[in-house]
Design an enzyme around this catalytic site. Sequence first.
Site, PDB file in Angstrom:
ATOM      1  N   HIS A 162       0.817  -1.214   0.000  1.00 19.75           N
ATOM      2  CA  HIS A 162       0.000   0.000   0.000  1.00 19.75           C
ATOM      3  C   HIS A 162       0.852   1.267   0.000  1.00 19.75           C
ATOM      4  O   HIS A 162       0.465   2.286  -0.584  1.00 19.75           O
ATOM      5  CB  HIS A 162      -0.924   0.015   1.216  1.00 19.75           C
ATOM      6  CG  HIS A 162      -1.982  -1.042   1.166  1.00 19.75           C
ATOM      7  ND1 HIS A 162      -2.777  -1.355   2.248  1.00 19.75           N
ATOM      8  CD2 HIS A 162      -2.385  -1.873   0.164  1.00 19.75           C
ATOM      9  CE1 HIS A 162      -3.619  -2.328   1.919  1.00 19.75           C
ATOM     10  NE2 HIS A 162      -3.386  -2.660   0.663  1.00 19.75           N
ATOM     11  N   PHE A 182      -4.313  -9.109   4.797  1.00 19.77           N
ATOM     12  CA  PHE A 182      -3.993  -8.739   3.415  1.00 19.77           C
ATOM     13  C   PHE A 182      -2.538  -8.282   3.276  1.00 19.77           C
ATOM     14  O   PHE A 182      -2.091  -7.969   2.176  1.00 19.77           O
ATOM     15  CB  PHE A 182      -4.926  -7.623   2.942  1.00 19.77           C
ATOM     16  CG  PHE A 182      -6.356  -8.064   2.764  1.00 19.77           C
ATOM     17  CD1 PHE A 182      -6.685  -9.070   1.871  1.00 19.77           C
ATOM     18  CD2 PHE A 182      -7.373  -7.469   3.491  1.00 19.77           C
ATOM     19  CE1 PHE A 182      -8.005  -9.468   1.696  1.00 19.77           C
ATOM     20  CE2 PHE A 182      -8.694  -7.856   3.329  1.00 19.77           C
ATOM     21  CZ  PHE A 182      -9.010  -8.870   2.420  1.00 19.77           C
ATOM     22  N   HIS A 183      -1.808  -8.177   4.380  1.00 20.73           N
ATOM     23  CA  HIS A 183      -0.381  -7.828   4.373  1.00 20.73           C
ATOM     24  C   HIS A 183      -0.110  -6.483   3.686  1.00 20.73           C
ATOM     25  O   HIS A 183       0.913  -6.314   3.020  1.00 20.73           O
ATOM     26  CB  HIS A 183       0.434  -8.933   3.694  1.00 20.73           C
ATOM     27  CG  HIS A 183       0.031 -10.306   4.108  1.00 20.73           C
ATOM     28  ND1 HIS A 183       0.112 -10.748   5.407  1.00 20.73           N
ATOM     29  CD2 HIS A 183      -0.495 -11.345   3.399  1.00 20.73           C
ATOM     30  CE1 HIS A 183      -0.334 -11.987   5.484  1.00 20.73           C
ATOM     31  NE2 HIS A 183      -0.725 -12.365   4.288  1.00 20.73           N
ATOM     32  N   CYS A 184      -1.043  -5.548   3.825  1.00 20.28           N
ATOM     33  CA  CYS A 184      -0.924  -4.238   3.181  1.00 20.28           C
ATOM     34  C   CYS A 184      -0.761  -4.386   1.666  1.00 20.28           C
ATOM     35  O   CYS A 184      -0.027  -3.631   1.030  1.00 20.28           O
ATOM     36  CB  CYS A 184       0.238  -3.436   3.769  1.00 20.28           C
ATOM     37  SG  CYS A 184       0.024  -3.006   5.506  1.00 20.28           S
ATOM     38  N   ALA A 185      -1.434  -5.391   1.113  1.00 20.94           N
ATOM     39  CA  ALA A 185      -1.439  -5.614  -0.333  1.00 20.94           C
ATOM     40  C   ALA A 185      -2.820  -6.132  -0.733  1.00 20.94           C
ATOM     41  O   ALA A 185      -2.948  -7.156  -1.402  1.00 20.94           O
ATOM     42  CB  ALA A 185      -0.348  -6.599  -0.727  1.00 20.94           C
TER      43      ALA A 185
END
Length: 300
Positions: free
Chosen positions: A19, A255-258
């Site tokens: 992100h 979401f692992h910043c994705a």
Amino acid sequence: VRYGLKGLEGVAATVMEHHSNLIPWMGMKGFKLIPVDSRGVIDKGAFEQALLSGVKLVAVTHMSNVLGCVTPITELTRKAHQHGAKVLVDAAQSASHLPIDVREWDVDFLVCSSHKMLGPAGAGALYIHRRNHESMQPVTLGGNMVDRVRKDGWEPLPPPHCFEAGSPPAESVMGWGAAIEYLERLGRESITSHLESLTHSLVEQLRSIDGVEILGSPRSADRGPLVSFLLEGLESHATAKMLNQRDNIIIRSGFHCAEPLHQHLGISPTLRASLQVYNNEEDIDRFTGTLRSLGKLRSL
């Protein structure tokens, strides 16, 4: 970089970006989102079309923090420069263990973070190729970035000093320096070899567990030292919590910043096991053993 480059308009980023390397570019005129396949291979046709459309900057990760794939930076940079586009590389996920050579890659910008390199939070680095200095202007104004201040104006210091306004986080920078010295003493080749061996073991053991679906390439040789996966029948956040409660094992879930990548691949929040220099085979055996026992809950 976004606000520092004069006249920047038109950015292309891959859908697998963190992100932090995606949100700053969204909403900009001419923004392009480049798809990847399930292994993280960039769609060459879409990349070429983005360059032909006149994008000015290509923002790309060196290593996906979800798929673990390593991007061919030299090849992408060469093509981008042929079309007059600059390249920004997000090396936060790779800087602690993969070779980084900004001169060989010929990239325009590269960013990395202290906390991904065994250092404290609060520090990071932005590399700017000298050829871009004249086309950039300071974003944040303040102390330590000025040469002279008069009643009728001011003069900035030459780059890179003019881009560093205010007091730096000295404690974090010093801690990061100590972490880098530690990594250098271990040696990049030794770190790489150790993590490649552990990654192979982790992938093979996960593949032997019923219900586990590994994201990215099934070959350990095609990825960095992390594996994201799903465990059929169990929600990821709940699985991570049970691992922690049962055996004090901490892995990432979500979401692992994705999140756009998860949407692109049509998958729910995932689990991610990451490896670092301090891990060993016993850690992997313990993790997969506990995970295997959790897998039995799927039949209850």
